[in-house]
Write an enzyme that holds these catalytic residues in place. Structure first.
Site, PDB file in Angstrom:
ATOM      1  N   ARG A 160       0.846  -1.201   0.000  1.00  0.00           N
ATOM      2  CA  ARG A 160       0.000   0.000   0.000  1.00  0.00           C
ATOM      3  C   ARG A 160       0.877   1.245   0.000  1.00  0.00           C
ATOM      4  NH1 ARG A 160      -1.885   2.544   5.065  1.00  0.00           N
ATOM      5  NH2 ARG A 160      -3.515   4.086   4.617  1.00  0.00           N
TER       6      ARG A 160
ATOM      7  N   THR B 244      -6.697  -1.570   9.950  1.00  0.00           N
ATOM      8  CA  THR B 244      -6.506  -0.658  11.082  1.00  0.00           C
ATOM      9  C   THR B 244      -6.199  -1.389  12.396  1.00  0.00           C
ATOM     10  OG1 THR B 244      -8.140   0.822  10.051  1.00  0.00           O
ATOM     11  CG2 THR B 244      -7.346   1.408  12.241  1.00  0.00           C
TER      12      THR B 244
ATOM     13  N   ARG C  71      -9.128  17.974   9.982  1.00  0.00           N
ATOM     14  CA  ARG C  71      -8.116  17.949  11.032  1.00  0.00           C
ATOM     15  C   ARG C  71      -7.996  19.319  11.685  1.00  0.00           C
ATOM     16  NH1 ARG C  71      -4.687  13.530  10.211  1.00  0.00           N
ATOM     17  NH2 ARG C  71      -4.920  12.520   8.176  1.00  0.00           N
TER      18      ARG C  71
ATOM     19  N   LYS D 136     -13.264   2.714   0.806  1.00  0.00           N
ATOM     20  CA  LYS D 136     -12.944   2.577   2.230  1.00  0.00           C
ATOM     21  C   LYS D 136     -14.187   2.944   3.044  1.00  0.00           C
ATOM     22  CE  LYS D 136      -8.923   4.217   3.528  1.00  0.00           C
ATOM     23  NZ  LYS D 136      -7.798   5.185   3.664  1.00  0.00           N
TER      24      LYS D 136
END
Length: 481
Positions: A33, A278, A74, A220
């Site tokens: 990845r 994850t 963020r 995702k």
């Protein structure tokens, strides 16, 4: 015994040494990845080229997955790098504050529309849920919060709204540029972050096609809204990734296990690939062995039927990247010995729309009931071995194809192994014999073993699989006699 569950490993500074990369390939990585949240375009190009060169040197096929960053929801930066917040403190998220002006009272946010997405009574979760804020008021660009769960808050940590509902689009301007790079490096898969609906996936596919790419599209699943449109998103994708970090923050950690099982089951039912990701081996960023909880997590994902399990920081920035892969490999192999991982009633009562799909299902039914040692799927696009891989079985499926992009794509299919094989300009008897000879050369079968071969009458035509042949090794017809 071949491992059927595939391992995806994230590349990063810890894997840039060619010797370390060799160890990852030797440990059994199937797909690497490239995380476009970090690094430059040149770094991603170099890593993709390096892994393919080293895989070739090892006689392996390793797929490349380009993972888009998605919207940056963020906070910005603090003057001192971090602050400590305590329960009951008032803290302000200020969309108008300069990016490096954060202090103990307030910090900027990268997503400027955030004040329009929240209201009094909402709960905001920062840094993967480590800190919890209750929204008291929204005034202009300021979101005034009361700290419910405190701790250390440092630069650029992520923000989630409990229950979802943030309106940031799935594809940013950066993502659009990154898609062009993914097409340029011929990535085998492209992962779209934070899709909320099937249209987000379709847009990424259209941009990829315009850039000349051929990657399979991975959605995702990490937003609450994605769960509400799950079937449509899966249908629009080639694969899905259960991104348990942001998803767990939005829906709550206790809700994750049943959601993971549902996504895996639905993806397999819809003939799509599924990756579980994850914190699967998070402790191995700094430890040489996993925790028992991590062992159970990986094994249970295998039992649920996931195609692949993924490592993130464990390999990209960890101290023992090859040991993390080796541990995951060991756990997957042991889990795959259990009956729950080798039996299936998938699609028993289903009618098929396509001849090649029906042949794939017939081959799996026969193989599972006749003691077949190996299935050899002669394929152009990889569709036949994909359908086969949806059936839980301990029987290896070899995808024999002349197309390198198909060989790379099947690296993510559970229980499927790519082989280079050109079926053009050969008669059927020659193809059968050479396919079996290739399996014998690799030590996969020996005289007396049963092999199933699937192929098309018009060999070399995509979607043309319409035949299944059962061969006993050693008794196949020699085309020269």
């Amino acid at each position: 015994m071949l491992r059927r569950t595939k391992i995806v490993a994230t590349l990063g500074p810890a894997t840039d040494d060619p010797k370390v990369l060799d160890k990852l390939i030797e440990a059994g990585v199937d797909v690497v990845r490239l995380n476009f949240s970090h690094g430059t375009h040149d770094e991603h190009r170099e890593r993709a080229e390096r892994v393919r060169n080293r895989a070739r040197a090892h006689g392996r096929q390793v797929g490349v997955l380009a993972d888009l960053q998605g919207p940056k929801i963020r906070i910005e930066q603090f003057k001192e790098g971090s602050i400590t917040l305590r329960e009951g403190d008032t803290f302000i998220l200020d969309a108008a504050l300069a990016s490096n002006a954060g202090n103990k009272e307030r910090v900027g946010v990268a997503y400027k529309n955030l004040p329009n997405d929240v209201e009094r009574g909402n709960t905001l979760l920062l840094d993967d849920g480590k800190l919890e804020f209750w929204v008291e008021n929204v005034s202009g660009t300021e979101i005034i919060c009361r700290v419910k769960t405190g701790g250390v808050l440092s630069d650029r940590k992520g923000i989630n709204r409990q229950g979802g509902g943030l309106s940031a689009p799935a594809l940013t301007d950066k993502d659009r540029e990154d898609i062009k790079v993914a097409a340029d490096i011929q990535a085998d898969y492209l992962a779209v972050s934070f899709p909320r609906r099937a249209e987000d996936v379709n847009e990424a596919r259209e941009l990829l096609n315009q850039a000349g790419g051929f990657s399979g599209i991975i959605a995702k699943i990490e937003r609450t809204e994605a769960l509400e449109a799950l079937e449509d998103i899966i249908a629009a994708s080639d694969a899905v990734m259960i991104a348990r970090g942001d998803l767990g923050v939005e829906i709550g950690d206790a809700a994750l296990p049943p959601v993971q099982k549902r996504i895996i089951s639905l993806a397999r039912e819809m003939n799509r690939i599924v990756i579980t990701a994850t914190q699967m081996m998070d402790s191995m960023i700094h430890s040489q062995i996993p925790t028992r909880a991590e062992v159970f997590d990986v094994a249970n994902s295998v039992f649920d039927g996931t195609d692949a399990v993924m490592l993130s920081a464990e390999t990209a920035a960890g101290d023992f990247p090859d040991k993390a892969i080796a541990a995951m490999d060991r756990i997957c192999r042991e889990a795959e010995k259990q009956p729950v991982a080798t039996t299936s009633d998938h699609r028993i009562n289903t009618e098929f729309d396509r001849v090649d799909e029906a042949v794939a299902m017939a081959a799996m039914y026969t193989a599972n009931h006749l003691g077949v040692k190996v299935i050899a799927a002669l394929t152009e696009s990889g569709s036949t071995p994909l359908w086969m891989s949806r059936i839980s079985s301990g029987i290896p499926i070899y995808a024999l194809t002349r197309h390198v992009k198909t060989r790379r794509k099947v690296t993510l299919y559970r229980g499927v192994y790519p082989l280079s094989f050109d079926i053009t300009k050969k008669d059927h008897a020659t193809v059968n014999k050479e396919a079996v000879d290739e399996l014998k050369r690799r030590g996969v079968v020996r005289d007396g073993d049963l092999v199933i071969i699937t192929k098309g009458d018009l060999m070399g035509i995509m979607g043309g699989t319409n035949a299944m042949k059962i061969i006993r090794v050693g008794s196949e017809v020699d085309p020269e006699t």
